[in-house]
Design an enzyme around this catalytic site. Sequence first.
Site, PDB file in Angstrom:
ATOM      1  N   LYS A 116       0.809  -1.223   0.000  1.00 30.70           N
ATOM      2  CA  LYS A 116       0.000   0.000   0.000  1.00 30.70           C
ATOM      3  C   LYS A 116       0.843   1.275   0.000  1.00 30.70           C
ATOM      4  O   LYS A 116       0.388   2.316  -0.482  1.00 30.70           O
ATOM      5  CB  LYS A 116      -0.969  -0.016   1.189  1.00 30.70           C
ATOM      6  CG  LYS A 116      -1.893  -1.231   1.220  1.00 30.70           C
ATOM      7  CD  LYS A 116      -2.687  -1.418  -0.058  1.00 30.70           C
ATOM      8  CE  LYS A 116      -3.160  -2.845  -0.252  1.00 30.70           C
ATOM      9  NZ  LYS A 116      -3.720  -3.122  -1.591  1.00 30.70           N
ATOM     10  N   GLU A 200      -2.071   8.358   7.694  1.00 27.68           N
ATOM     11  CA  GLU A 200      -2.879   9.263   6.866  1.00 27.68           C
ATOM     12  C   GLU A 200      -3.817  10.086   7.733  1.00 27.68           C
ATOM     13  O   GLU A 200      -4.250   9.639   8.790  1.00 27.68           O
ATOM     14  CB  GLU A 200      -3.769   8.448   5.899  1.00 27.68           C
ATOM     15  CG  GLU A 200      -3.036   7.921   4.707  1.00 27.68           C
ATOM     16  CD  GLU A 200      -3.952   7.195   3.726  1.00 27.68           C
ATOM     17  OE1 GLU A 200      -5.138   6.970   4.043  1.00 27.68           O
ATOM     18  OE2 GLU A 200      -3.455   6.865   2.645  1.00 27.68           O
ATOM     19  N   LYS A 201      -4.167  11.244   7.252  1.00 25.27           N
ATOM     20  CA  LYS A 201      -5.236  12.043   7.830  1.00 25.27           C
ATOM     21  C   LYS A 201      -6.512  11.195   7.758  1.00 25.27           C
ATOM     22  O   LYS A 201      -6.783  10.564   6.749  1.00 25.27           O
ATOM     23  CB  LYS A 201      -5.400  13.315   6.990  1.00 25.27           C
ATOM     24  CG  LYS A 201      -6.531  14.193   7.419  1.00 25.27           C
ATOM     25  CD  LYS A 201      -6.031  15.340   8.267  1.00 25.27           C
ATOM     26  CE  LYS A 201      -7.199  16.101   8.872  1.00 25.27           C
ATOM     27  NZ  LYS A 201      -6.831  16.712  10.149  1.00 25.27           N
ATOM     28  N   LYS A 237     -19.018  -4.952   0.710  1.00 23.77           N
ATOM     29  CA  LYS A 237     -19.993  -4.126  -0.009  1.00 23.77           C
ATOM     30  C   LYS A 237     -21.277  -4.918  -0.193  1.00 23.77           C
ATOM     31  O   LYS A 237     -21.235  -6.134  -0.367  1.00 23.77           O
ATOM     32  CB  LYS A 237     -19.429  -3.755  -1.386  1.00 23.77           C
ATOM     33  CG  LYS A 237     -18.147  -2.935  -1.323  1.00 23.77           C
ATOM     34  CD  LYS A 237     -17.473  -2.885  -2.680  1.00 23.77           C
ATOM     35  CE  LYS A 237     -16.145  -2.151  -2.595  1.00 23.77           C
ATOM     36  NZ  LYS A 237     -15.340  -2.318  -3.821  1.00 23.77           N
ATOM     37  N   GLU A 287      -6.388   2.958  -2.615  1.00 31.31           N
ATOM     38  CA  GLU A 287      -5.808   1.686  -3.053  1.00 31.31           C
ATOM     39  C   GLU A 287      -6.129   1.465  -4.518  1.00 31.31           C
ATOM     40  O   GLU A 287      -7.038   2.084  -5.053  1.00 31.31           O
ATOM     41  CB  GLU A 287      -6.423   0.513  -2.257  1.00 31.31           C
ATOM     42  CG  GLU A 287      -5.978   0.451  -0.821  1.00 31.31           C
ATOM     43  CD  GLU A 287      -6.705  -0.616  -0.010  1.00 31.31           C
ATOM     44  OE1 GLU A 287      -7.229  -1.578  -0.595  1.00 31.31           O
ATOM     45  OE2 GLU A 287      -6.746  -0.456   1.220  1.00 31.31           O
ATOM     46  N   ASN A 289      -7.078  -1.902  -7.009  1.00 31.01           N
ATOM     47  CA  ASN A 289      -7.321  -3.335  -7.134  1.00 31.01           C
ATOM     48  C   ASN A 289      -6.940  -3.762  -8.547  1.00 31.01           C
ATOM     49  O   ASN A 289      -7.440  -3.210  -9.513  1.00 31.01           O
ATOM     50  CB  ASN A 289      -8.792  -3.653  -6.892  1.00 31.01           C
ATOM     51  CG  ASN A 289      -9.230  -3.240  -5.508  1.00 31.01           C
ATOM     52  OD1 ASN A 289      -8.485  -3.394  -4.546  1.00 31.01           O
ATOM     53  ND2 ASN A 289     -10.413  -2.679  -5.402  1.00 31.01           N
ATOM     54  N   ARG A 291      -7.601  -6.383 -10.313  1.00 35.50           N
ATOM     55  CA  ARG A 291      -8.404  -7.545 -10.704  1.00 35.50           C
ATOM     56  C   ARG A 291      -9.763  -7.088 -11.234  1.00 35.50           C
ATOM     57  O   ARG A 291     -10.125  -5.914 -11.119  1.00 35.50           O
ATOM     58  CB  ARG A 291      -8.657  -8.415  -9.465  1.00 35.50           C
ATOM     59  CG  ARG A 291      -9.411  -7.648  -8.386  1.00 35.50           C
ATOM     60  CD  ARG A 291      -9.984  -8.506  -7.291  1.00 35.50           C
ATOM     61  NE  ARG A 291     -10.894  -7.743  -6.461  1.00 35.50           N
ATOM     62  CZ  ARG A 291     -10.554  -6.977  -5.446  1.00 35.50           C
ATOM     63  NH1 ARG A 291      -9.270  -6.864  -5.102  1.00 35.50           N
ATOM     64  NH2 ARG A 291     -11.463  -6.309  -4.765  1.00 35.50           N
ATOM     65  N   ARG A 337     -26.041  -7.302  -3.791  1.00 40.49           N
ATOM     66  CA  ARG A 337     -25.426  -8.617  -3.604  1.00 40.49           C
ATOM     67  C   ARG A 337     -26.370  -9.523  -2.817  1.00 40.49           C
ATOM     68  O   ARG A 337     -26.751  -9.192  -1.682  1.00 40.49           O
ATOM     69  CB  ARG A 337     -24.097  -8.486  -2.861  1.00 40.49           C
ATOM     70  CG  ARG A 337     -23.073  -7.688  -3.647  1.00 40.49           C
ATOM     71  CD  ARG A 337     -21.704  -7.841  -3.033  1.00 40.49           C
ATOM     72  NE  ARG A 337     -20.747  -6.952  -3.662  1.00 40.49           N
ATOM     73  CZ  ARG A 337     -19.447  -6.975  -3.423  1.00 40.49           C
ATOM     74  NH1 ARG A 337     -18.960  -7.842  -2.526  1.00 40.49           N
ATOM     75  NH2 ARG A 337     -18.633  -6.150  -4.032  1.00 40.49           N
TER      76      ARG A 337
END
Length: 447
Positions: A116, A200-201, A237, A287, A289, A291, A337
């Site tokens: 990261k 990080e903030k 999610k 980030e 991903n 994929r 989902r």
Amino acid sequence: MFSKVLIANRGEIALRILRACKELGIQTVAVHSVADADAMHVRLADESVCIGPNPAAQSYLNIPAILAACEITGADAVHPGYGFLSENARFARILEEHNITFIGPSSRHIEIMGDKIAAKTTAMELGIPCVPGSDGDVSTAEEALAIGKKIGYPVLVKAASGGGGRGMKLAMSADEMVNAWQTARSEAKAAFGDDTVYIEKYLARPRHIEIQVIGDGKGHAVHLGDRDCSLQRRNQKIWEEATAPSLSDKRRAKIGMIVANAMKKLKYSGAGTVEFLYEDNEFYFIEMNTRLQVEHPVTERITNVDIVYEQIRVAAGEPLRLKQEEIKFWGHAIEIRINAEDGRTFVPSPGKITYYHPAGGVGVRVDSAIYQGYTIPPYYDSLIGKLIAHGKDRAECLQRLRRAVDEFIIDGVNTTLPLFQDLLDEPDIRSGDYDIHWLEKYLERTS
Ligand code: MV4
């Protein structure tokens, strides 16, 4: 083009990949664990190989078994889907070394984005806006305090080997800094074998907005617009939409171009997603991903691009046919989902599906590999299907989604469908006014 693709996954995504292969005229190999012998992806593939016992570590994550399956069947490429080995740089490298194509980015790009800190440094170099924070790793308590003083509290201490929400510690003030830093380090060491952390903030109420990209590895890349994936619980999610409800067309076009240009410079190959937090009209990279993602269908619906089809074509070395100016965004799409879980407690509910009637009709897509009589095994992720509604605007999309949820029947196991019936009545959901904490607060409020 490939003559035979091995699909190193299961469930709805294995079926999704199989469909793209069939349309491309490619032979397919399914791999499966013992429990998945009757799965739909196994039935529909041209060939299948049992790669091991039920635990994923011994089957879907078993690199030697998957390599052996490639050799036995003569597959010339592997599609990893999402999860399992999809972001395993070592797996991608081993395939590269065996002259089997990994349908995804280069092992080098997977490795960069898996770290990261390296991902954030790369993003910054490519002109992508990032969350203010430390310049790389923070290896002493003094450094941690100095950064806190510089960027202001609250701050988040994150594990370099983390991602997806694992290994983060919040410090509200300087008093909490040393403890948060120390705890984050030891937890990161225990979870990932690496105690490297960065700071990080902390953004208090952001939305999660991500940009879908696809590149050909030769310097051509396009973006396929944005998705809002803020509705989540414990980093899972449950609802994703395109386009993001809170975003003006001007801001949408701007961040899309920044990301597409960055992917060109990186010579990124394949499908990818650049994730941002969005707060007070500003984007902050978190980030990337490397994929195909669960929620790719909402992007497919609004762009008319078959992402998996294009992914396979670029992996085979074909030029990317898509031109940015030809990609048009039409209407609005929402994916929900469907998990085999209690819709309130999220306790998994494996078992036999005694009756199945999927929704259909105008503006409705269902991606699922279940069928009446199928037994959902208890060993894997509980995602059993995705319902995607599409309409000319968000209002029409919501109307179709409600109609489709009402008509969907899955008997024999608990599912998250009743939760979506409730959510569709919520004013904040109807207006699109929610952030990454909304769902957890809603579940508390209504329990
Ligand atoms: C953050 C954040 C607030 N501020 N970073 C969690 C998952 C990982 N991908 C990054 N995460 C977060 N990073 C800063 N500087 C809040 C989260 C976060 C989150 C992000 C996206 C979607 C859901 C989330 C749920 C909790 C926390």
